[in-house]
Scaffold this motif. Structure first.
Motif, PDB file in Angstrom:
ATOM      1  N   SER A 174      35.878  -1.664  43.160  1.00  0.00           N
ATOM      2  CA  SER A 174      37.586  -1.435  42.986  1.00  0.00           C
ATOM      3  C   SER A 174      37.061  -2.420  41.833  1.00  0.00           C
ATOM      4  O   SER A 174      36.747  -2.949  41.306  1.00  0.00           O
ATOM      5  CB  SER A 174      37.795  -2.954  43.691  1.00  0.00           C
ATOM      6  OG  SER A 174      37.555  -4.290  44.172  1.00  0.00           O
ATOM      7  N   TYR A 175      38.272  -2.567  41.110  1.00  0.00           N
ATOM      8  CA  TYR A 175      38.870  -3.035  39.972  1.00  0.00           C
ATOM      9  C   TYR A 175      38.457  -4.799  39.969  1.00  0.00           C
ATOM     10  O   TYR A 175      37.603  -5.093  39.701  1.00  0.00           O
ATOM     11  CB  TYR A 175      40.507  -3.234  39.783  1.00  0.00           C
ATOM     12  CG  TYR A 175      40.888  -4.457  38.377  1.00  0.00           C
ATOM     13  CD1 TYR A 175      39.998  -3.157  36.747  1.00  0.00           C
ATOM     14  CD2 TYR A 175      41.678  -4.684  38.698  1.00  0.00           C
ATOM     15  CE1 TYR A 175      40.431  -4.150  35.927  1.00  0.00           C
ATOM     16  CE2 TYR A 175      41.794  -5.837  36.772  1.00  0.00           C
ATOM     17  CZ  TYR A 175      41.571  -5.314  35.665  1.00  0.00           C
ATOM     18  OH  TYR A 175      41.952  -6.064  34.817  1.00  0.00           O
ATOM     19  N   ASP A 176      38.180  -5.356  41.247  1.00  0.00           N
ATOM     20  CA  ASP A 176      38.239  -6.642  41.402  1.00  0.00           C
ATOM     21  C   ASP A 176      36.766  -7.477  41.096  1.00  0.00           C
ATOM     22  O   ASP A 176      36.665  -8.061  40.934  1.00  0.00           O
ATOM     23  CB  ASP A 176      39.505  -6.917  42.753  1.00  0.00           C
ATOM     24  CG  ASP A 176      41.097  -7.159  42.515  1.00  0.00           C
ATOM     25  OD1 ASP A 176      41.100  -7.085  41.552  1.00  0.00           O
ATOM     26  OD2 ASP A 176      41.547  -6.953  43.447  1.00  0.00           O
ATOM     27  N   VAL A 177      36.067  -5.938  42.352  1.00  0.00           N
ATOM     28  CA  VAL A 177      34.793  -6.590  42.078  1.00  0.00           C
ATOM     29  C   VAL A 177      34.596  -5.850  41.014  1.00  0.00           C
ATOM     30  O   VAL A 177      32.948  -6.752  40.434  1.00  0.00           O
ATOM     31  CB  VAL A 177      34.582  -4.972  43.484  1.00  0.00           C
ATOM     32  CG1 VAL A 177      32.810  -4.738  43.149  1.00  0.00           C
ATOM     33  CG2 VAL A 177      35.162  -5.949  44.890  1.00  0.00           C
ATOM     34  N   HIS A 178      34.494  -5.363  40.174  1.00  0.00           N
ATOM     35  CA  HIS A 178      33.957  -5.115  38.717  1.00  0.00           C
ATOM     36  C   HIS A 178      34.522  -6.618  38.411  1.00  0.00           C
ATOM     37  O   HIS A 178      32.934  -6.073  37.338  1.00  0.00           O
ATOM     38  CB  HIS A 178      34.605  -3.561  38.605  1.00  0.00           C
ATOM     39  CG  HIS A 178      33.854  -2.712  36.788  1.00  0.00           C
ATOM     40  ND1 HIS A 178      34.749  -1.699  36.348  1.00  0.00           N
ATOM     41  CD2 HIS A 178      32.496  -3.022  36.221  1.00  0.00           C
ATOM     42  CE1 HIS A 178      33.492  -1.662  35.677  1.00  0.00           C
ATOM     43  NE2 HIS A 178      32.821  -2.262  35.295  1.00  0.00           N
ATOM     44  N   HIS A 179      35.518  -7.002  37.854  1.00  0.00           N
ATOM     45  CA  HIS A 179      35.319  -7.730  37.255  1.00  0.00           C
ATOM     46  C   HIS A 179      34.654  -9.014  38.053  1.00  0.00           C
ATOM     47  O   HIS A 179      34.129  -9.836  36.863  1.00  0.00           O
ATOM     48  CB  HIS A 179      36.951  -8.774  37.510  1.00  0.00           C
ATOM     49  CG  HIS A 179      37.992  -8.663  36.396  1.00  0.00           C
ATOM     50  ND1 HIS A 179      37.409  -9.344  35.427  1.00  0.00           N
ATOM     51  CD2 HIS A 179      38.709  -7.607  36.438  1.00  0.00           C
ATOM     52  CE1 HIS A 179      38.348  -8.611  34.686  1.00  0.00           C
ATOM     53  NE2 HIS A 179      39.307  -7.928  35.189  1.00  0.00           N
ATOM     54  N   LEU A 180      34.567  -9.494  39.087  1.00  0.00           N
ATOM     55  CA  LEU A 180      33.359 -10.397  39.659  1.00  0.00           C
ATOM     56  C   LEU A 180      32.109 -10.431  39.137  1.00  0.00           C
ATOM     57  O   LEU A 180      31.143 -11.410  38.845  1.00  0.00           O
ATOM     58  CB  LEU A 180      33.764 -10.510  41.210  1.00  0.00           C
ATOM     59  CG  LEU A 180      35.088 -11.011  41.708  1.00  0.00           C
ATOM     60  CD1 LEU A 180      34.620 -10.340  42.868  1.00  0.00           C
ATOM     61  CD2 LEU A 180      34.841 -12.301  41.391  1.00  0.00           C
ATOM     62  N   VAL A 181      31.515  -8.956  39.032  1.00  0.00           N
ATOM     63  CA  VAL A 181      30.081  -8.006  38.603  1.00  0.00           C
ATOM     64  C   VAL A 181      30.363  -8.828  37.238  1.00  0.00           C
ATOM     65  O   VAL A 181      28.906  -9.616  36.394  1.00  0.00           O
ATOM     66  CB  VAL A 181      30.154  -7.232  38.344  1.00  0.00           C
ATOM     67  CG1 VAL A 181      28.834  -7.216  38.141  1.00  0.00           C
ATOM     68  CG2 VAL A 181      29.945  -6.517  39.633  1.00  0.00           C
ATOM     69  N   LEU A 182      31.243  -8.519  36.204  1.00  0.00           N
ATOM     70  CA  LEU A 182      31.055  -8.891  34.433  1.00  0.00           C
ATOM     71  C   LEU A 182      30.818 -10.267  34.236  1.00  0.00           C
ATOM     72  O   LEU A 182      30.423 -10.716  33.805  1.00  0.00           O
ATOM     73  CB  LEU A 182      32.310  -8.432  33.704  1.00  0.00           C
ATOM     74  CG  LEU A 182      32.329  -7.380  33.494  1.00  0.00           C
ATOM     75  CD1 LEU A 182      31.167  -7.508  31.857  1.00  0.00           C
ATOM     76  CD2 LEU A 182      31.621  -6.090  34.280  1.00  0.00           C
ATOM     77  N   LYS A 183      32.478 -11.214  34.961  1.00  0.00           N
ATOM     78  CA  LYS A 183      32.081 -12.308  35.471  1.00  0.00           C
ATOM     79  C   LYS A 183      30.575 -13.058  35.458  1.00  0.00           C
ATOM     80  O   LYS A 183      30.088 -13.983  34.827  1.00  0.00           O
ATOM     81  CB  LYS A 183      32.810 -13.136  35.822  1.00  0.00           C
ATOM     82  CG  LYS A 183      33.613 -14.443  35.953  1.00  0.00           C
ATOM     83  CD  LYS A 183      34.469 -14.837  36.550  1.00  0.00           C
ATOM     84  CE  LYS A 183      34.956 -16.201  37.309  1.00  0.00           C
ATOM     85  NZ  LYS A 183      35.622 -16.598  37.763  1.00  0.00           N
ATOM     86  N   ALA A 184      30.143 -12.880  36.368  1.00  0.00           N
ATOM     87  CA  ALA A 184      28.443 -12.729  36.848  1.00  0.00           C
ATOM     88  C   ALA A 184      27.382 -12.306  35.861  1.00  0.00           C
ATOM     89  O   ALA A 184      27.221 -13.378  35.987  1.00  0.00           O
ATOM     90  CB  ALA A 184      28.099 -12.385  38.150  1.00  0.00           C
TER      91      ALA A 184
END
Length: 391
Positions: A174-184
Motif C-alpha cells: 500500500s501507499y502507507d507501507v511504502h511511506h513507512l519503508v522509505l522512512k526507515a
C-alpha cells in the motif's frame, strides 16, 4: 482503512518520466497498447473491477504541483523545460483504460498515444495491489514492525558493504507501507541506501530518484526498426536524448547474449553500466565482465545494477561473486515494500502492441534470459527468435 487514491502525479517510477520525455521528443505520433498479466493466477473478489474503475477514474484529478515542478527542475537538469511544462499540463485520461471482470479474473487493457499512456502501468499495478489487499486479505504487520524489519534489512546490506535503491512501487502492499519503508530506509540506511525509483517519495524523503528505461523502450524500437536493430537504435536514441546522463542500459529485452553482441565499444564506453533483470545473476556478471575485458575496458570503471527478485541471500551471493571484479548496486522492490504478512502478488503490465507511425499495429515481445518471463504472442516470439538467431 489505508488510503489508495494516488496523491501525486509523481507517485510513479522515475523511468516512466525519463522514457516519456524521450517518446515526446522522438515518437510523438506513436501509439501503444498494454495488457495486465496475472502471472500468479490470483483470484479477485466479486466487484473488484468496479473498485478499480473508480480508482482509475479518480486519477484524472492529479496534476503536477508548482513545488513538484521546481523539485524536478532542481534535481533532474536533463528533463528539459518543454517537457516539464508538458508534464504540468498533463492529465490522466481514464478513457484510455478498459477494465472487465469474468468470475475471479480481471482484465485491464490500455490504449492510446504512447507519450500519454506510458504513465499508466505503475499506478495501475499499485492500485490493483492495494485494492486486492483491502478486500478480505489477512491483516498486515504493525507500522512499528514494518519500520523495524526495514531497518534490519538495510542494516544487513550496510554490513555487506553494498548500496541499495528501493524499487518497489509497482507491487507495494500500500501507499502507507511504502511511506513507512522509505522512512526507515532514510532513518537507518546511511551508507547503504542510495535512493528510490518513486519520484514522489524521493521528493518527500529528500533522496535521489533512480531509473533510466524499461523493456518497453526496446520493445517499441523492435516494432519501429525490426528485431535486429532494436537494441542498437534504442541505445542510440537514449544517448541522443540524454547525452551521457542516465547511463545504465537494460540488457535482457531480447536475451543478454543478443544485447552484448550489439553493445559495441562505443556504447560500452558511453554507458556507465548495465541492469540485470532476469536469468542467473552470476552467469550474467561473468558475461558482462568478460565483455568489458574483451573491449579493453576496465570492468571496475563500470557498474551492474541487479534488480531481479532480490532478497538478502541473493544479494550476498552476488556480492561475493562480483566484489573486486566490477562495481555493483542493487534495486530491491517487493522484498521491501510488500513483505508485511500476506503473500505478494505476481503481476505485470506489459506493452503488447505498438503503432510507430500512428497507423498499423505491430505485436511486441520480450525475450528475457528466463523463459518464464517471456511476454508476447507465440508467433511473434518465434519470429523474434528466428530473426535474432536465438535457439
Amino acid at each position: 482503512m489505508e488510503s489508495h487514491m494516488p496523491v501525486s502525479m509523481l507517485d510513479n517510477d522515475f523511468y516512466k518520466f525519463t522514457m516519456q520525455q524521450g517518446v515526446i521528443r522522438l515518437f510523438p505520433y506513436a501509439k501503444a497498447r498494454y495488457r495486465f498479466i496475472n502471472r500468479g493466477r490470483h483470484s479477485f473478489p466479486a466487484g473488484f473491477a468496479g473498485h478499480l474503475r473508480k480508482a482509475v477514474d479518480d486519477m484524472r484529478l492529479l496534476a503536477l504541483s508548482r513545488e513538484e515542478k521546481q523539485y524536478l527542475q532542481a534535481t533532474c537538469p536533463y528533463l528539459d523545460p518543454l517537457y516539464l511544462d508538458f508534464l504540468e499540463g498533463y492529465r490522466y485520461d481514464p478513457a484510455e483504460v478498459v477494465i472487465t471482470q469474468h468470475g475471479d479474473q480481471v482484465a485491464v487493457d490500455v490504449e492510446g498515444s504512447w507519450y500519454r499512456c506510458i504513465l499508466w502501468e505503475v499506478p495501475l499495478m499499485y492500485l490493483i495491489c492495494e485494492l486486492y489487499y483491502r478486500q478480505g486479505q489477512p491483516a498486515r504487520i504493525s507500522d512499528d514492525k514494518v519500520m523495524a524489519q526495514t531497518a534490519a534489512k538495510i542494516g544487513s546490506y550496510r554490513e555487506l558493504g553494498v548500496t541499495v535503491a528501493e524499487f518497489g512501487t509497482r507491487r507495494r502492499f500500500s501507499y502507507d507501507v511504502h511511506h513507512l519503508v522509505l522512512k526507515a530506509l532514510r532513518a537507518y540506511g546511511e551508507g547503504a541506501f542510495v535512493g528510490t525509483s518513486n519520484v514522489h517519495l524521493a521528493m518527500q524523503y529528500n533522496t535521489k530518484p533512480i531509473g533510466t528505461h524499461a523493456h518497453e523502450w526496446f520493445m517499441f524500437h523492435a516494432a519501429r526498426y525490426g528485431f535486429t536493430m532494436a537494441n542498437a537504435m534504442g541505445l542510440e536514441h537514449w544517448v541522443q536524448v540524454y547525452r551521457g546522463d542516465l547511463g545504465i542500459a537494460l540488457a535482457d529485452t531480447y536475451t543478454s547474449d543478443v544485447f552484448f553482441s550489439q553493445f559495441d565499444k562505443m556504447y560500452a564506453k558511453l554507458f556507465d553500466g548495465v541492469r540485470h533483470d532476469s536469468g542467473d545473476p552470476l552467469v550474467f556478471a561473468d558475461k558482462v565482465i568478460a565483455h568489458y575485458q574483451r573491449l579493453g575496458i576496465d570492468p571496475l570503471s563500470k557498474t551492474i545494477i541487479f534488480s531481479d527478485a532480490l532478497n538478502y541471500e541473493k544479494v550476498a551471493r552476488i556480492t561475493e561473486h562480483c566484489r573486486g571484479r566490477i562495481n555493483m548496486s542493487f534495486g530491491i522492490g517487493t522484498n521491501l515494500t510488500n513483505d508485511v504478512g500476506p503473500p505478494a502478488l505476481n503481476i505485470v503490465i506489459k506493452m503488447t502492441e505498438a503503432c510507430p507511425h500512428g497507423k498499423g499495429w505491430t505485436p511486441v515481445v520480450k525475450l528475457s534470459d528466463e523463459y518464464g518471463k517471456y511476454t508476447g504472442d507465440e508467433q511473434t516470439i518465434l519470429l523474434a527468435k528466428s530473426s535474432l538467431g536465438i535457439h
